[in-house]
Design a protein around this motif. Structure first.
Motif, PDB file in Angstrom:
ATOM      1  N   GLU A  65      54.448 -41.195  23.765  1.00 55.33           N
ATOM      2  CA  GLU A  65      53.585 -42.353  23.514  1.00 55.33           C
ATOM      3  C   GLU A  65      54.270 -43.340  22.567  1.00 55.33           C
ATOM      4  N   GLY A  66      54.228 -44.592  22.946  1.00 53.08           N
ATOM      5  CA  GLY A  66      54.810 -45.651  22.113  1.00 53.08           C
ATOM      6  C   GLY A  66      56.313 -45.806  22.268  1.00 53.08           C
ATOM      7  N   ARG A  67      56.951 -44.916  23.033  1.00 53.81           N
ATOM      8  CA  ARG A  67      58.396 -45.027  23.239  1.00 53.81           C
ATOM      9  C   ARG A  67      58.684 -46.053  24.325  1.00 53.81           C
ATOM     10  N   ASP A  68      59.737 -46.795  24.164  1.00 54.07           N
ATOM     11  CA  ASP A  68      60.155 -47.808  25.135  1.00 54.07           C
ATOM     12  C   ASP A  68      60.629 -47.112  26.412  1.00 54.07           C
ATOM     13  N   PRO A  69      59.963 -47.373  27.549  1.00 57.55           N
ATOM     14  CA  PRO A  69      60.358 -46.706  28.795  1.00 57.55           C
ATOM     15  C   PRO A  69      61.798 -47.002  29.228  1.00 57.55           C
ATOM     16  N   PHE A  70      62.288 -48.205  28.909  1.00 62.36           N
ATOM     17  CA  PHE A  70      63.670 -48.534  29.272  1.00 62.36           C
ATOM     18  C   PHE A  70      64.651 -47.741  28.413  1.00 62.36           C
ATOM     19  N   GLU A  71      64.311 -47.542  27.150  1.00 58.03           N
ATOM     20  CA  GLU A  71      65.147 -46.723  26.263  1.00 58.03           C
ATOM     21  C   GLU A  71      65.168 -45.275  26.758  1.00 58.03           C
ATOM     22  N   ASP A  74      67.348 -44.997  29.751  1.00 56.58           N
ATOM     23  CA  ASP A  74      68.759 -45.015  29.348  1.00 56.58           C
ATOM     24  C   ASP A  74      69.202 -43.649  28.843  1.00 56.58           C
ATOM     25  N   ARG A  98      63.545 -44.615  35.684  1.00 57.08           N
ATOM     26  CA  ARG A  98      62.285 -45.208  35.218  1.00 57.08           C
ATOM     27  C   ARG A  98      61.083 -44.504  35.860  1.00 57.08           C
ATOM     28  N   LYS A 102      57.994 -42.656  33.871  1.00 57.60           N
ATOM     29  CA  LYS A 102      56.579 -42.875  34.188  1.00 57.60           C
ATOM     30  C   LYS A 102      55.881 -41.552  34.500  1.00 57.60           C
ATOM     31  N   GLN A 105      55.461 -39.750  31.160  1.00 58.07           N
ATOM     32  CA  GLN A 105      54.468 -40.393  30.306  1.00 58.07           C
ATOM     33  C   GLN A 105      53.049 -40.175  30.833  1.00 58.07           C
TER      34      GLN A 105
END
Length: 110
Positions: A65-71, A74, A98, A102, A105
């Motif tokens: 939660e709150g983590r950047d999905p693009f990061e 990567d 990605r 998803k 998450q």
């Protein structure tokens, strides 16, 4: 008239690869099944079969939660130097990474 044809031909030449790329990158249901299996089996070997952690950290929705999905994508693609987290770029493309983010998450289906 000649300039209009050249303009039109150039526009088609530039747009066609974009359209083909967008449709060819769709992840099929079969591939989604393969990716889900990869997450459970391969990622689960370090992160735990239920993603509650092990050698690697927990990957439950609340942990992400709150983590950047693009990061996160990567990290999946490039691994984490100095840790057992390998790079998956040879096996996955960015869209697939990605999709995995998803999936994680949202929580793995039980």
């Amino acid at each position: 008239m000649h300039k209009v044809l050249i303009f039109f031909a150039t526009a088609v030449a530039l747009v066609t690869p974009l359209i083909l790329n967008a449709t060819s990158n769709a992840i099929t249901s079969e591939r989604k099944g393969e990716l889900t299996n990869l997450v459970v089996q391969d990622c689960g070997s370090c992160h735990g079969l239920t993603m509650r952690g092990g050698l690697g950290p927990a990957l439950l929705p609340e942990d992400l939660e709150g983590r950047d999905p693009f990061e996160l994508a990567d990290i999946i693609l490039d691994g984490t130097p100095g840790t057992p987290m390998p790079p998956w770029r040879p096996e996955l493309n960015e869209q697939e990474a990605r999709w995995i983010v998803k999936l994680l998450q949202g929580g793995l289906p039980q």
